[in-house]
Design an enzyme around this catalytic site. Structure first.
Site, PDB file in Angstrom:
ATOM      1  N   ARG A  11      44.589  31.143  45.917  1.00 20.99           N
ATOM      2  CA  ARG A  11      45.846  30.408  45.949  1.00 20.99           C
ATOM      3  C   ARG A  11      46.290  30.218  47.392  1.00 20.99           C
ATOM      4  NH1 ARG A  11      49.467  33.242  44.849  1.00 20.99           N
ATOM      5  NH2 ARG A  11      48.546  35.173  44.116  1.00 20.99           N
ATOM      6  N   TYR A  28      40.486  25.161  43.138  1.00 19.18           N
ATOM      7  CA  TYR A  28      40.510  26.597  42.831  1.00 19.18           C
ATOM      8  C   TYR A  28      41.505  26.862  41.685  1.00 19.18           C
ATOM      9  CZ  TYR A  28      41.773  31.417  42.690  1.00 19.18           C
ATOM     10  OH  TYR A  28      42.044  32.670  42.210  1.00 19.18           O
ATOM     11  N   GLY A  30      43.792  29.076  40.453  1.00 17.89           N
ATOM     12  CA  GLY A  30      45.228  29.341  40.545  1.00 17.89           C
ATOM     13  C   GLY A  30      46.025  28.163  41.093  1.00 17.89           C
ATOM     14  N   LYS A  35      49.940  29.434  36.884  1.00 18.77           N
ATOM     15  CA  LYS A  35      51.014  29.773  37.823  1.00 18.77           C
ATOM     16  C   LYS A  35      52.040  28.641  37.937  1.00 18.77           C
ATOM     17  CE  LYS A  35      48.858  33.567  38.770  1.00 18.77           C
ATOM     18  NZ  LYS A  35      49.342  34.820  38.212  1.00 18.77           N
ATOM     19  N   HIS A  64      55.595  37.493  35.681  1.00 20.83           N
ATOM     20  CA  HIS A  64      54.205  37.788  36.051  1.00 20.83           C
ATOM     21  C   HIS A  64      53.854  39.162  35.486  1.00 20.83           C
ATOM     22  CE1 HIS A  64      51.104  38.033  39.609  1.00 20.83           C
ATOM     23  NE2 HIS A  64      50.564  37.541  38.532  1.00 20.83           N
ATOM     24  N   SER A  94      49.345  40.246  42.315  1.00 21.48           N
ATOM     25  CA  SER A  94      47.992  39.779  42.019  1.00 21.48           C
ATOM     26  C   SER A  94      46.949  40.797  42.456  1.00 21.48           C
ATOM     27  CB  SER A  94      47.740  38.460  42.749  1.00 21.48           C
ATOM     28  OG  SER A  94      48.775  37.562  42.450  1.00 21.48           O
ATOM     29  N   ALA A  95      45.918  40.942  41.630  1.00 27.63           N
ATOM     30  CA  ALA A  95      44.771  41.811  41.925  1.00 27.63           C
ATOM     31  C   ALA A  95      45.179  43.278  42.133  1.00 27.63           C
ATOM     32  CB  ALA A  95      43.979  41.281  43.126  1.00 27.63           C
ATOM     33  N   CYS A  96      46.180  43.743  41.374  1.00 28.89           N
ATOM     34  CA  CYS A  96      46.579  45.157  41.423  1.00 28.89           C
ATOM     35  C   CYS A  96      46.252  45.860  40.115  1.00 28.89           C
ATOM     36  CB  CYS A  96      48.074  45.285  41.698  1.00 28.89           C
ATOM     37  SG  CYS A  96      48.482  45.035  43.427  1.00 28.89           S
ATOM     38  N   LYS A 139      46.317  44.450  36.702  1.00 34.34           N
ATOM     39  CA  LYS A 139      46.992  44.117  35.438  1.00 34.34           C
ATOM     40  C   LYS A 139      45.974  43.980  34.309  1.00 34.34           C
ATOM     41  CE  LYS A 139      49.702  40.533  36.264  1.00 34.34           C
ATOM     42  NZ  LYS A 139      49.484  40.331  37.706  1.00 34.34           N
ATOM     43  N   ASP A 197      48.505  38.664  32.288  1.00 30.63           N
ATOM     44  CA  ASP A 197      49.048  38.063  33.525  1.00 30.63           C
ATOM     45  C   ASP A 197      50.465  37.513  33.391  1.00 30.63           C
ATOM     46  OD1 ASP A 197      48.572  37.397  36.268  1.00 30.63           O
ATOM     47  OD2 ASP A 197      48.344  35.303  35.699  1.00 30.63           O
ATOM     48  N   ASN A 250      37.589  37.383  45.690  1.00 26.46           N
ATOM     49  CA  ASN A 250      38.478  36.785  44.677  1.00 26.46           C
ATOM     50  C   ASN A 250      37.679  35.956  43.671  1.00 26.46           C
ATOM     51  OD1 ASN A 250      41.054  36.310  43.501  1.00 26.46           O
ATOM     52  ND2 ASN A 250      41.160  34.301  44.485  1.00 26.46           N
ATOM     53  N   ARG A 266      36.023  35.024  40.133  1.00 26.72           N
ATOM     54  CA  ARG A 266      36.770  35.133  38.879  1.00 26.72           C
ATOM     55  C   ARG A 266      35.904  34.893  37.658  1.00 26.72           C
ATOM     56  NH1 ARG A 266      42.586  35.941  39.191  1.00 26.72           N
ATOM     57  NH2 ARG A 266      43.009  36.031  41.400  1.00 26.72           N
ATOM     58  N   ARG A 303      50.861  48.382  45.041  1.00 29.16           N
ATOM     59  CA  ARG A 303      49.962  49.248  45.804  1.00 29.16           C
ATOM     60  C   ARG A 303      50.743  49.851  46.944  1.00 29.16           C
ATOM     61  NH1 ARG A 303      44.218  48.058  45.808  1.00 29.16           N
ATOM     62  NH2 ARG A 303      43.997  46.457  44.240  1.00 29.16           N
ATOM     63  N   ASP A 339      42.967  56.897  32.753  1.00 28.44           N
ATOM     64  CA  ASP A 339      43.929  57.994  32.872  1.00 28.44           C
ATOM     65  C   ASP A 339      45.366  57.494  33.026  1.00 28.44           C
ATOM     66  OD1 ASP A 339      42.367  60.420  32.608  1.00 28.44           O
ATOM     67  OD2 ASP A 339      41.312  59.715  34.395  1.00 28.44           O
ATOM     68  N   ASN A 340      45.529  56.223  33.319  1.00 28.20           N
ATOM     69  CA  ASN A 340      46.892  55.679  33.369  1.00 28.20           C
ATOM     70  C   ASN A 340      47.585  55.813  32.011  1.00 28.20           C
ATOM     71  OD1 ASN A 340      46.605  55.046  36.049  1.00 28.20           O
ATOM     72  ND2 ASN A 340      45.944  52.941  35.672  1.00 28.20           N
TER      73      ASN A 340
HETATM   74  C1  OXD Z   1      47.030  35.720  40.559  1.00 28.05           C
HETATM   75  C2  OXD Z   1      46.212  35.445  39.354  1.00 28.05           C
HETATM   76  O1  OXD Z   1      46.654  35.307  41.660  1.00 28.05           O
HETATM   77  O2  OXD Z   1      46.591  35.902  38.276  1.00 28.05           O
HETATM   78  O3  OXD Z   1      48.073  36.359  40.397  1.00 28.05           O
HETATM   79  O4  OXD Z   1      45.202  34.738  39.456  1.00 28.05           O
HETATM   80 MN    MN Z   2      48.516  36.800  38.372  1.00 26.13          MN
END
Ligand code: OXD
Ligand code: MN
Length: 595
Positions: free
Chosen positions: A72, A200, A202, A209, A229, A251-253, A255, A280, A371, A373, A404, A499-500
């Site tokens: 993005r 791309y 996103g 988005k 989100h 993003s990318a954490c 989800k 998402d 990134n 996908r 993070r 473990d979460n």
């Molecule tokens: C983001 C996605 O970038 O979900 O948040 O692709």
């Molecule tokens: Mn996202």
């Protein structure tokens, strides 16, 4: 080809766009398999898609984007409402008339020698009270095939829309992917989205988005609901009861990983399990019963490939084993399948990297883009919730924020109430990732994980959250988690992944008022023995450290948050009250009271 609708507003807008873009051919996307198959075949012939091993990955394809078009582009994303102050300081803004002129100049003749595909699509289940309909015009078969996975498309959408003029208009032109003329533009006052010079996901899968967050956040504000989100998951307890939570992470954490979590073996044996409703985006409305109800408006997963493995997220990996489009991963030449860093420990001896160059394990660069996908149909997910297709959605017991943070945020804490929860969301911060262009690993404020997706002034957005709190008679409880805390050596101090579940259990117990907690300066924290640690190689001391709060760091955090509020402006006074109160609690020293 005949039109799929007689809706005059739709047809006249398409006529207008046709006159500008000047396509050779116009094709309505009906949603029928026959048409989609022909498009897949054409994409393979034109080199847009590579067909993968039909025995190992049936119905799967690989696509490589232009190397300059891999994420993005937040600096090229615009919210063009009438007044600049309504877009706020977190969005780029250009006066709508000027932007339309700029866009239509770029679109002029952009489809010459090409085909205009008209994709009627629905966000959420067609006919559901949550559903909103849109049309994306595109000259990219890749977009058509991805939108088919990510949304509900075709004739049924036109039938459900009928003559209604409340649809979202979207134009996408690949042009020549000129990065200096790349634009992702939103005109909230007339529900229009224009994407230029990108291909791309996103940026150009507009349902995601652009519509489901940036435009929908505006609609939600006007109509009294929320577009967030957030993942949505169901937690099933040993009694077979299922409680739902939604969780916002940048993003990318993780989800997708959290949404498809498999509990540790011990908990599984007791009967705990997780059901995925979405990974998402959540649209949330107040239900007749006074609770907050959520749907996932999407129909697929656009997940980050690197790091996805049978160990980290088997449900996501299995979801990609059929009818999936991979983007910018490596091609394994031994069996015409795909590979990415973190898939397993056995990289292919010979591969083609994401840029299309020969690659071996000795190559200095990564085989897959960080990134890269997968676009996978939700129905492929082994833990997809039976409620996924419920047009009413699912009732939300808890909202979870997270990011993070190496040092500051403890593993988990609970807000004192809705207003305090909104405050916690508003000061959320996280280290940046590869999901957007720009530096990776720097801490930035990302309120409610919506920084790149809130389609209006962030201060007004926080006010909307506060207003919603007053409209929900039985509001969900609000929590904050941090899976990414590190120890002195810089290693992750919490195992994360399955473990979460241990933290989710605590959250659900608290949401149901089943257990007490310790009242601290930040909020309610678990009494250490309340997090199930059976089977974990961790001591109580480690857990205490994970839950500990560094007062100096938090006083600094308050100062930063105050500075951030000053930058945002228009911050609701309730949030300043919460900030002052937090600072006071920190300065007074910790009050720790066991309920
Ligand atoms: C983001 C996605 O970038 O979900 O948040 O692709
Ligand atoms: Mn996202």
């Amino acid at each position: 080809m005949t039109n799929l609708t007689n809706n005059k507003a739709v047809l006249s807008w398409i006529d207008e766009m046709t006159a500008i873009t000047k396509p050779d051919k116009i094709v309505w996307i009906t949603g029928e398999e026959e048409q989609l198959d022909a498009l897949r075949e054409q994409a393979v012939k034109e080199g847009i898609l590579i067909k993968l091993n039909p025995d190992k990955l049936p119905g799967c394809y690989l696509h490589r984007t232009d190397p300059d078009d891999v994420a993005r582009v937040e600096d090229r994303t615009f919210i063009c409402c009438e007044k600049e102050e309504d877009a706020g300081p977190t969005n780029h803004w250009v006066e709508p008339k000027e932007m339309y002129e700029r866009m239509y100049a770029l679109a002029d003749g952009a489809y010459k020698g090409r085909t205009m595909y008209i994709i009627p699509y629905s966000m959420s289940i067609i006919g559901s009270p949550f559903a909103k309909y849109g049309f994306e015009l595109t000259d990219s078969i890749y977009v058509v095939l991805n939108m088919h996975i990510m949304t509900r498309i075709g004739k049924a959408v036109c039938d459900a829309l009928g003559d209604d003029e409340g649809f979202i208009k979207g134009l996408h032109c690949q042009c020549n992917l000129d990065k200096d003329n790349k634009y992702i533009v939103h005109f909230p006052q007339d529900n229009t989205i224009i994407s230029m010079n990108s291909n791309y996901g996103g940026n150009v899968l507009q349902g995601k988005k652009c519509f489901a967050l940036r435009i929908a956040s505006n609609l939600g504000r006007q109509e009294g609901w929320m577009a967030e989100h957030m993942l949505i998951l169901g937690i099933q307890n040993p009694r077979g009861e299922i409680k739902y939570i939604s969780a916002a992470f940048p993003s990318a954490c993780g989800k997708t990983n959290l949404a498809m979590l498999i509990p540790p073996e011990g908990l599984q044996r007791w009967g705990w399990r997780v059901w995925c409703v979405g990974d998402d985006i959540a649209w949330l409305r107040v239900g007749k019963d006074g609770r907050l109800w959520a749907v996932n408006p999407e129909n697929g997963f656009f997940g980050v490939a690197p790091g996805t493995s049978m160990k980290s997220n088997p449900n996501a990996l299995i979801s990609t084993h059929k009818d999936t489009i991979f983007t910018n991963v490596a091609l394994d030449l031994s069996d015409n399948t795909v590979w990415w860093e973190g898939l397993n420990k056995t990289p292919p001896a010979r591969a083609i990297d994401w840029r299309g160059r020969p690659w071996t394990p000795q190559s200095p660069e990564k085989a897959a883009h960080p990134n890269s996908r997968f676009t996978a149909p939700a129905r492929n997910c082994p833990c997809l919730s039976p409620e996924f297709d419920n047009p009413e959605g699912v009732p939300i017991s808890a909202i979870v924020f997270g990011g993070r943070r190496a040092k500051t945020a403890p593993l988990v804490y609970q807000s004192f109430n809705w207003q305090h929860g909104v405050f916690i969301g508003s000061i959320m911060a996280s280290e940046t990732t590869a999901a957007a262009t720009g530096r990776v690993g720097v801490v930035r404020r990302d309120p409610m994980a919506m920084l790149p997706f809130c389609g209006y002034h962030m201060g007004d957005y926080w006010q909307h959250w506060l207003d919603m709190g007053k409209k929900i008679p039985k509001p969900p409880k609000i929590f904050n988690v941090n899976w990414f805390r590190t120890d002195e050596d810089g290693n992750f101090a919490w195992p994360g992944f399955g473990d979460n579940m241990r933290v989710l259990q605590w959250i659900i117990s608290r949401a149901d008022d089943e257990i007490g907690a310790a009242e601290t300066a930040l909020g309610y924290e678990p009494n250490t023995h309340d997090i199930d640690m059976e089977g974990l190689e961790m001591s109580m001391y480690d857990m205490r450290r994970l839950l500990s709060v560094d007062r100096e760091l938090w006083l600094q955090e308050c100062e930063d948050a105050r500075e951030y509020y000053e930058k945002i402006g228009k911050v609701p006074p309730e949030l300043y009250e919460e900030l002052d109160a937090l600072e006071m609690r920190l300065n007074r020293g910790y009050k720790v009271k066991h309920e």
